[in-house]
Design an enzyme around this catalytic site. Structure first.
Site, mmCIF file in Angstrom:
data_model
loop_
_atom_site.group_PDB
_atom_site.id
_atom_site.type_symbol
_atom_site.label_atom_id
_atom_site.label_comp_id
_atom_site.label_asym_id
_atom_site.label_seq_id
_atom_site.Cartn_x
_atom_site.Cartn_y
_atom_site.Cartn_z
ATOM 1 C CD GLU A 164 -67.369 33.420 -45.573
ATOM 2 O OE1 GLU A 164 -66.955 32.195 -45.513
ATOM 3 O OE2 GLU A 164 -66.783 34.265 -46.694
ATOM 4 C CD GLU A 171 -65.836 36.732 -48.951
ATOM 5 O OE1 GLU A 171 -65.639 35.670 -48.391
ATOM 6 O OE2 GLU A 171 -66.048 36.609 -50.436
ATOM 7 C CD GLU A 231 -61.687 31.581 -47.330
ATOM 8 O OE1 GLU A 231 -61.327 33.228 -46.924
ATOM 9 O OE2 GLU A 231 -62.281 31.126 -47.990
ATOM 10 N NE ARG A 257 -66.249 27.552 -48.529
ATOM 11 C CZ ARG A 257 -66.173 28.494 -49.576
ATOM 12 N NH1 ARG A 257 -66.023 29.661 -49.258
ATOM 13 N NH2 ARG A 257 -66.223 28.067 -50.858
ATOM 14 C CG ASN A 270 -61.018 37.205 -57.882
ATOM 15 O OD1 ASN A 270 -60.365 37.090 -58.881
ATOM 16 N ND2 ASN A 270 -61.484 36.158 -57.193
ATOM 17 N NE ARG A 308 -64.982 35.020 -44.246
ATOM 18 C CZ ARG A 308 -63.947 34.218 -44.710
ATOM 19 N NH1 ARG A 308 -62.624 34.140 -44.060
ATOM 20 N NH2 ARG A 308 -63.847 33.948 -46.036
ATOM 21 C CD1 TRP A 367 -72.222 34.641 -57.663
ATOM 22 C CD2 TRP A 367 -70.274 35.535 -56.909
ATOM 23 N NE1 TRP A 367 -71.161 33.733 -57.624
ATOM 24 C CE2 TRP A 367 -70.097 34.114 -57.248
ATOM 25 C CE3 TRP A 367 -69.496 36.354 -56.238
ATOM 26 C CZ2 TRP A 367 -68.708 33.583 -56.858
ATOM 27 C CZ3 TRP A 367 -68.012 35.962 -56.042
ATOM 28 C CH2 TRP A 367 -67.826 34.383 -56.401
ATOM 29 C CE1 TYR A 375 -68.108 31.292 -53.761
ATOM 30 C CE2 TYR A 375 -69.000 30.219 -51.940
ATOM 31 C CZ TYR A 375 -68.041 30.690 -52.632
ATOM 32 O OH TYR A 375 -66.894 31.014 -51.737
ATOM 33 C CG ASP A 397 -69.053 32.015 -48.191
ATOM 34 O OD1 ASP A 397 -70.019 32.752 -47.834
ATOM 35 O OD2 ASP A 397 -67.872 32.207 -48.699
ATOM 36 C CG HIS A 439 -61.463 36.664 -48.131
ATOM 37 N ND1 HIS A 439 -61.621 37.608 -49.230
ATOM 38 C CD2 HIS A 439 -62.184 35.702 -48.239
ATOM 39 C CE1 HIS A 439 -62.324 36.775 -50.301
ATOM 40 N NE2 HIS A 439 -62.745 35.751 -49.658
ATOM 41 C CG ASP A 485 -59.823 35.950 -54.574
ATOM 42 O OD1 ASP A 485 -60.209 34.850 -54.496
ATOM 43 O OD2 ASP A 485 -60.135 37.041 -53.749
ATOM 44 C CG HIS A 510 -70.625 33.667 -51.779
ATOM 45 N ND1 HIS A 510 -70.514 34.515 -52.833
ATOM 46 C CD2 HIS A 510 -69.502 33.443 -51.498
ATOM 47 C CE1 HIS A 510 -69.206 34.888 -53.145
ATOM 48 N NE2 HIS A 510 -68.676 34.214 -52.196
ATOM 49 C CG HIS A 539 -62.825 26.683 -49.879
ATOM 50 N ND1 HIS A 539 -63.024 27.580 -50.635
ATOM 51 C CD2 HIS A 539 -62.380 27.438 -48.537
ATOM 52 C CE1 HIS A 539 -62.915 28.837 -50.163
ATOM 53 N NE2 HIS A 539 -62.431 28.618 -48.974
#
Ligand code: EZ4
Ligand code: CO
Length: 412
Positions: free
Chosen positions: A246, A272, A349, A147, A37, A293, A412, A159, A220, A322, A326, A222, A122
């Site tokens: 996560e 991930e 997921e 999630r 991605n 993940r 991120w 996010y 998540d 994951h 994407d 992140h 999600h």
């Protein structure tokens, strides 16, 4: 048989996907997902310039040997670009082996260990009412695990919060989040970890009050917290019985998980962005995580992720592959065949792809009663419509990034 042709296909129906199509001299074809991605064309170059020339004339039956040749033979090991390229070759060879045998790939991996795969979707919302609507919409679609991502007061764009006006192919609003955006530059988002830590436990309390104690809930983080902040987050979320927390800290510093673990019993999922078994080795051996993940697409394929998950099984650590949009339908199919076969499957997921993507990739997996199944077609069970693929040329797209209020770039 030998490999006659290998073609790298780039298409952008709802987002960019990179697919490797291998054809044998007998005309059997196999597909592999190589989508990275926001950095898609780097994998295209790696495949086209360095891998495809090595495949022509090779024996497609030798999956393990091909993996070792591409991994060890390159001298330069690991990394997301290399491992996505190897993953695509590996998936395509499993697809071919299944078609030649007349069996779905999960049968070649040992057969089904369950009737279907528990999947999570999600849900998101800037404020609670929107979040509750999103949870309800997911429950209506049949999701049995969800999630939860939410806005944080004072932060404008963060996010995991869906833009409900986004047209993702079907033309309908969706509540789940697809972070990559087409454009010349990445979108900038905001972050403030202290504000997030103050806000999130109250959100989970409200969700539990509204939807009861049974529904498995995930979150998540992140990669945004320091180790001690992540420890506090895990502790503060304990009353709400999360299925997992996560990516609570950035993945590079694996020692951080030891500190988090010593403070909380909230189950931890990570990886991930990992790309080899070695990234997971110490975390598994020291029992610092509960879920792996890794994606088939980013971990070097079915061959490599299977080994990592078999190792994890010795420590009662489960899969949590994951599966955002994407991961292409080809990568998703590979995950489903592997997940169905292994004993230590945890959860999958699953975000639905848009209508345009489903037109390019004909999929045969099923989704019913909250469970996914890869189907029983020989191989992976996914075909690509090349004409439809050509109608959607590549468009540059980036994942967003973060800055704090003072302008500092944040994880991120
Ligand atoms: O940000 O797939 O758990 N899912 C995620 C995803 C990732 C994107 C990055 O490519 O964190 O939304
Ligand atoms: Co994630």
């Amino acid at each position: 048989m030998t490999i006659r042709d290998a073609e790298v296909i780039v298409t952008s129906p709802d987002r960019n996907f990179v697919t490797l199509k291998i054809t044998t001299e007998d005309g059997v074809t196999g597909l592999g997902d190589a989508t990275l991605n926001g950095r898609e064309l780097a994998v295209v170059a790696y495949l086209s310039e360095h891998v495809v020339p090595l495949l022509i004339g090779a024996d497609e039956a030798r999956i393990e040997d091909t993996w070792q040749f591409l991994y060890r033979g390159a001298y330069w090991r690991r990394g997301p670009v290399t491992m996505a390229a190897i993953a695509a070759v590996d998936m395509a060879l499993w697809d071919i082996k299944g078609k030649v045998a007349g069996l779905p790939v999960y049968q070649l991996l040992g057969g089904a260990s369950r009737t279907g795969l528990l999947a999570y979707g999600h849900a998101s919302g800037k404020e609670l009412p929107e979040l509750f609507d999103s949870v309800r919409a997911h429950l209506e679609q049949g999701y049995r695990a969800i999630r939860i991502q939410t806005g944080v007061p004072g932060l404008h764009a963060i996010y995991g919060i869906a833009s409900q006006s986004a047209d993702t192919g079907g033309g309908t609003a969706r509540y789940d989040h697809e972070p990559a955006r087409r454009g010349a530059r990445p979108v900038q988002e905001d972050w403030d970890t202290r504000a997030y830590l103050r806000h999130l436990p109250g959100v989970f309390e409200a969700v539990r009050n509204e939807f009861g104690p049974e529904l498995p809930l995930l979150h998540d983080a992140h990669h945004r917290s320091t180790p001690i902040q992540a420890a506090r987050l895990g502790k503060d979320l304990e009353p709400y019985d999360l299925f997992w927390l996560e990516d609570c800290t950035p993945a590079e510093n694996q020692e951080a998980l030891r500190l988090v673990r010593s403070h909380t019993t909230t189950p931890l999922a990570i990886g991930e962005v990992f790309n080899t078994a070695w990234d997971f080795k110490d975390l598994i051996r020291d029992q610092l995580i509960d879920y792996v993940r890794g994606a088939v697409t980013h971990m070097g394929g079915i061959t490599a992720l299977r080994k990592t998950l078999d190792y994890a099984a010795m420590y009662q650590i489960k899969s949590g592959m994951h599966g955002p949009t994407d991961i292409s339908p080809v990568g998703m199919a590979a995950a489903l065949h592997l997940g169905l076969a292994i004993h230590n499957f945890g959860i999958q997921e699953y975000m639905k792809h848009g209508q345009r993507t489903d037109e390019v990739f004909q999929q045969s997996f099923t989704w019913s009663n909250g469970l996914l199944h890869p189907g029983d077609k020989p191989g992976l069970g996914v075909e690509i419509d090349l004409e439809a693929a050509r109608a959607h040329p590549y468009e540059r797209a980036y994942l967003p990034y973060n800055r704090l209020a003072d302008g500092t770039v944040h994880d991120w």
